[in-house]
Scaffold this active site. Structure first.
Site, PDB file in Angstrom:
ATOM      1  N   SER A 159       0.862  -1.177   0.000  1.00 46.44           N
ATOM      2  CA  SER A 159       0.000   0.000   0.000  1.00 46.44           C
ATOM      3  C   SER A 159       0.899   1.228   0.000  1.00 46.44           C
ATOM      4  O   SER A 159       2.086   1.140  -0.290  1.00 46.44           O
ATOM      5  CB  SER A 159      -0.884   0.009   1.251  1.00 46.44           C
ATOM      6  OG  SER A 159      -0.098   0.297   2.391  1.00 46.44           O
ATOM      7  N   TYR A 184      -3.381  -2.276   9.875  1.00 47.84           N
ATOM      8  CA  TYR A 184      -3.296  -2.441   8.422  1.00 47.84           C
ATOM      9  C   TYR A 184      -1.967  -1.909   7.901  1.00 47.84           C
ATOM     10  O   TYR A 184      -1.279  -2.581   7.106  1.00 47.84           O
ATOM     11  CB  TYR A 184      -4.453  -1.713   7.745  1.00 47.84           C
ATOM     12  CG  TYR A 184      -4.408  -1.781   6.229  1.00 47.84           C
ATOM     13  CD1 TYR A 184      -4.625  -2.984   5.567  1.00 47.84           C
ATOM     14  CD2 TYR A 184      -4.137  -0.646   5.471  1.00 47.84           C
ATOM     15  CE1 TYR A 184      -4.578  -3.062   4.180  1.00 47.84           C
ATOM     16  CE2 TYR A 184      -4.089  -0.708   4.091  1.00 47.84           C
ATOM     17  CZ  TYR A 184      -4.301  -1.914   3.452  1.00 47.84           C
ATOM     18  OH  TYR A 184      -4.247  -1.977   2.079  1.00 47.84           O
TER      19      TYR A 184
END
Length: 312
Positions: A159, A184
């Protein structure tokens, strides 16, 4: 594996699609595995690789859903895999190894995002366990097949954590207060460090590894977020329409994954973090290497798997 000879001077960028990246590339006879390759970015990746001639195996926790999603795509098969269950990882890897197939491309695409606090296995935080530890164990279990034909390309979906990856070494599983976005981000940071260390360890065997930021894509990955959260963040309007100009279609988000998996121009860039079909950062500094080595050792200890003989 013999990678594509397609020149990177074609100018792929944030608007390129996976199909465009693979234009003119023949992947006939190549074997690819795409975790989560039946939804969102993964499905776009599976479609593009199969259209270029690759045989694609899609490991999935929900095999019935996966088979329905890939029905009609030639050259695609589905098998069972739950990345949060190390027994499932071992069983899947054993089936692949028993087939005798060498792996040319492994794309670690599956993941979960911003989940409510969930613990799996021996109490591991689920995002770290699924996004990182499951893929770490999978790669190490599949190692004989990854090196069997001169070395595979391994791509790890990350990400925007790539600029400054962080691991909460003192509270890896959020025992002292859970933050879903912090968890995350940590799992995606782990993906980046894992790819860097895998490349360092595997390059002598011909394996090159990359981490990829696909950018902003609306996919089922957001299933744990409420509509109100996404509206409040300015991602979508009340009708569910994407608002941020950075948002791209899944076929565009998948472009960097297939570029990483096939481009000859990346042969000397192993371990790097990629975005929009560009090399953004190489993780070869002393602090980055120390963090990557530490994460590898920790992952080996937690999973009991290490293809390089550092653990049982």
């Amino acid at each position: 594996m013999t990678v594509s000879k397609q020149p990177d001077a074609l100018g792929f960028d944030i608007d390129s699609t996976a199909t465009e990246v693979l234009t003119g590339i023949d992947l006939s006879g190549r074997f690819a595995i795409v975790t989560g390759g039946y939804s969102g970015l993964g499905l776009a990746t599976t479609r593009a690789l199969a259209a270029a001639g690759a045989e694609v195996l899609v490991p999935a926790r929900r095999t019935d859903v996966a088979r329905e999603a890939v029905a009609g795509i030639d050259g695609v098969q589905v098998d069972e895999l739950d990345l949060a269950d190390l027994d499932s990882v071992r069983n899947f890897a054993d089936r692949v190894l028993d087939s005798g197939r060498s792996i040319d491309i492994l794309i670690n695409n599956a993941g979960i995002m911003a989940t409510p606090l969930t613990r799996v296995g021996p109490g591991w935080e689920a995002q770290f366990a699924t996004n990182h530890l499951g893929h770490y164990a999978l790669v190490n279990r599949l190692w004989p097949a990854l090196v069997a034909d001169g070395g595979a390309r391994v791509v790890v979906l990350s990400s925007g954590a790539g600029e400054n990856p962080r691991i909460n070494w003192d509270d890896l599983h959020f025992e002292n207060g859970y933050d879903k976005w912090g968890a995350y981000s940590q799992s995606k940071s782990a993906n980046i460090l894992f790819a860097a260390e895998l490349d360092r360890l595997g390059r002598a065997s011909g394996v090159r590894a990359f981490s990829v930021n696909p950018g902003y894509i609306l996919t089922p990955l957001q299933r744990h977020l409420s509509k109100e959260e996404m509206v409040g963040a300015g991602w979508i309007d009340e009708n569910g329409t994407a608002l941020l100009p950075e948002f791209r279609a899944p076929e565009q988000g998948a472009a960097t994954q297939v570029w990483a998996a096939t481009s000859a121009g990346l042969e000397s860039e192993g371990g790097s973090y990629l975005q929009a079909c560009k090399v953004v950062k190489s993780f070869d500094g002393p602090e980055e290497r120390e963090a990557a080595e530490r994460l590898w050792a920790l992952s080996a200890d937690l999973t009991g798997v290490d293809a390089f003989g550092k653990s049982a």
